[in-house]
Design a protein around this motif. Structure first.
Motif, PDB file in Angstrom:
ATOM      1  N   ASN A  12      31.324 -11.414  41.116  1.00 46.99           N
ATOM      2  CA  ASN A  12      32.064 -10.399  42.201  1.00 46.99           C
ATOM      3  C   ASN A  12      33.454 -10.945  42.541  1.00 46.99           C
ATOM      4  OD1 ASN A  12      31.498 -12.696  43.818  1.00 46.99           O
ATOM      5  ND2 ASN A  12      30.096 -11.303  45.105  1.00 46.99           N
ATOM      6  N   LEU A  62      37.454 -10.827  56.094  1.00 48.18           N
ATOM      7  CA  LEU A  62      37.817 -11.346  54.802  1.00 48.18           C
ATOM      8  C   LEU A  62      38.724 -12.467  54.891  1.00 48.18           C
ATOM      9  CD1 LEU A  62      38.156  -8.071  53.537  1.00 48.18           C
ATOM     10  CD2 LEU A  62      36.260  -8.853  52.924  1.00 48.18           C
ATOM     11  N   ASN A  83      35.877 -16.195  45.046  1.00 47.39           N
ATOM     12  CA  ASN A  83      34.634 -15.654  46.166  1.00 47.39           C
ATOM     13  C   ASN A  83      34.655 -14.434  46.416  1.00 47.39           C
ATOM     14  OD1 ASN A  83      34.842 -17.544  47.335  1.00 47.39           O
ATOM     15  ND2 ASN A  83      33.761 -16.782  49.011  1.00 47.39           N
ATOM     16  N   GLY A  84      34.282 -13.301  45.832  1.00 44.14           N
ATOM     17  CA  GLY A  84      34.760 -12.265  46.394  1.00 44.14           C
ATOM     18  C   GLY A  84      36.209 -12.021  46.354  1.00 44.14           C
ATOM     19  N   TYR A  85      36.508 -10.792  47.283  1.00 47.13           N
ATOM     20  CA  TYR A  85      37.910 -10.548  46.898  1.00 47.13           C
ATOM     21  C   TYR A  85      39.353 -11.233  47.256  1.00 47.13           C
ATOM     22  CZ  TYR A  85      36.541  -5.913  48.167  1.00 47.13           C
ATOM     23  OH  TYR A  85      35.329  -5.189  48.663  1.00 47.13           O
ATOM     24  N   ARG A 141      37.491  -9.983  42.879  1.00 51.52           N
ATOM     25  CA  ARG A 141      38.337  -8.488  42.930  1.00 51.52           C
ATOM     26  C   ARG A 141      39.050  -9.756  42.785  1.00 51.52           C
ATOM     27  NH1 ARG A 141      34.082  -7.175  40.809  1.00 51.52           N
ATOM     28  NH2 ARG A 141      33.127  -5.783  40.940  1.00 51.52           N
ATOM     29  N   PRO A 172      35.591 -15.373  57.766  1.00 55.86           N
ATOM     30  CA  PRO A 172      34.556 -14.501  56.973  1.00 55.86           C
ATOM     31  C   PRO A 172      35.157 -12.986  57.549  1.00 55.86           C
ATOM     32  CG  PRO A 172      33.487 -15.279  57.811  1.00 55.86           C
ATOM     33  CD  PRO A 172      34.315 -16.310  58.147  1.00 55.86           C
ATOM     34  N   HIS A 173      34.576 -12.729  58.422  1.00 58.23           N
ATOM     35  CA  HIS A 173      35.050 -11.184  59.279  1.00 58.23           C
ATOM     36  C   HIS A 173      35.535 -10.929  59.281  1.00 58.23           C
ATOM     37  CE1 HIS A 173      36.388 -14.576  62.361  1.00 58.23           C
ATOM     38  NE2 HIS A 173      36.688 -13.414  63.888  1.00 58.23           N
ATOM     39  N   GLY A 212      31.304 -17.031  53.094  1.00 59.86           N
ATOM     40  CA  GLY A 212      31.178 -16.246  52.807  1.00 59.86           C
ATOM     41  C   GLY A 212      30.933 -15.537  51.082  1.00 59.86           C
ATOM     42  N   GLU A 213      30.797 -14.282  51.351  1.00 58.08           N
ATOM     43  CA  GLU A 213      29.848 -13.530  50.019  1.00 58.08           C
ATOM     44  C   GLU A 213      31.397 -12.286  49.680  1.00 58.08           C
ATOM     45  OE1 GLU A 213      26.508 -12.555  49.535  1.00 58.08           O
ATOM     46  OE2 GLU A 213      25.501 -14.529  49.416  1.00 58.08           O
ATOM     47  N   LYS A 214      31.778 -12.527  50.384  1.00 60.71           N
ATOM     48  CA  LYS A 214      32.808 -11.014  50.415  1.00 60.71           C
ATOM     49  C   LYS A 214      34.506 -11.464  49.672  1.00 60.71           C
ATOM     50  CE  LYS A 214      30.763  -7.624  53.181  1.00 60.71           C
ATOM     51  NZ  LYS A 214      30.773  -6.800  54.662  1.00 60.71           N
ATOM     52  N   ALA A 215      34.707 -12.214  50.569  1.00 58.40           N
ATOM     53  CA  ALA A 215      36.391 -12.199  50.027  1.00 58.40           C
ATOM     54  C   ALA A 215      36.545 -14.200  49.752  1.00 58.40           C
ATOM     55  CB  ALA A 215      36.644 -11.903  51.546  1.00 58.40           C
TER      56      ALA A 215
END
Length: 256
Positions: A123, A24, A101-103, A125, A21-22, A57-60
């Motif tokens: 969320n 993405l 999830n995320g990107y 993308r 996750p760090h 994680g939530e970002k990607a």
């Protein structure tokens, strides 16, 4: 295997988590090798009837290949013939669900499109940004987008490299459902559990049949479908399904 990719099996469902996750969840060659190994195990094991792929994680979900590793290939030909994680997912005989999830960017979008069913959190993308860096996708980007979203929408993404949100992805047919982030994995496993409860050989042949519908001429695709139906009809699971229907009980499928 690598610490950056987690693989577990429970209740006939394999879960593959891209766990970096760090960065993405960008894929390294070691992670690609680990994903290939995970798919090999899914194909080998009768304990696996469905697969869920997601990002940590939530970002990607995944930002695709780690660009900093691409210059490690000695020649463009070595790059061309690398172990490709999207090829690995397409080679999975079991139904695969992407929980995005995320990107989902570049190879991350290709990873999602290599799966059979895609769901997304609100969320999420999506983008094919390679054109902004001077190249194009090579893991099935154009074919996947054209099949899922149609030629005009595919061209919009491929030629601009711009991002679309989850609602537009749903409207274009790139994903089947959009859910709240805290429901994403639960929903992914709900779908996987339904598939895992069905006759496994029938699920695998249905996947083959769907691919044939895209790659074969119409008459040949129907002919192939009838061949697959005959194969399924001869299995112990099909006999069990007919018996369970007659006896008004739930079937006990054994992948035989």
């Amino acid at each position: 295997m690598t610490d950056d990719l987690r693989f577990t099996i429970a209740d006939h469902i394999a879960t593959i988590v891209i766990d970096r996750p760090h960065k993405l969840n960008a894929m390294t060659p070691a992670m690609a090798d680990a994903l290939v190994a995970a798919v090999v195990e899914c194909n080998r094991s009768d304990a696996v009837r469905a697969v869920v792929v997601t990002g940590a994680g939530e970002k990607a979900f995944s930002a695709g290949s780690d660009i900093t590793t691409l210059d490690q290939y000695a020649t463009p030909w070595d790059f061309r013939n690398r172990a490709d994680y999207c090829d690995a997912l397409r080679a999975c005989r079991k139904p695969v669900i992407a929980a995005v999830n995320g990107y989902a960017l570049g190879g991350g979008l290709e990873t999602a499109m290599a799966c059979d069913i895609r769901i997304a959190s609100i969320n999420a993308r999506f983008a094919a940004p390679e054109i902004k860096l001077g190249w194009i996708g090579g893991g099935g980007m154009a074919a996947g987008l054209a099949y899922a979203a149609g030629p005009s929408n595919a061209a919009m993404m491929l030629l601009t490299g711009d991002m679309i949100d989850a609602d537009r992805a749903l409207a274009w047919g790139l994903v089947s459902e959009v859910v709240a982030p805290d429901r994403l994995m639960a929903r992914g496993h709900e779908i996987a559990a339904v598939i895992a409860s069905r006759a496994p050989i029938a699920a695998e042949t249905a996947k083959l049949n769907l691919r044939a519908a895209f790659t074969m001429p119409w008459d040949k695709a129907i002919e192939y479908e009838r061949d697959l139906q005959a194969i399924c009809f001869a299995t112990d699971d099909a006999r069990e399904g007919r018996a369970a229907f007659a006896e008004k009980r739930a079937p006990d499928f054994r992948r035989r």
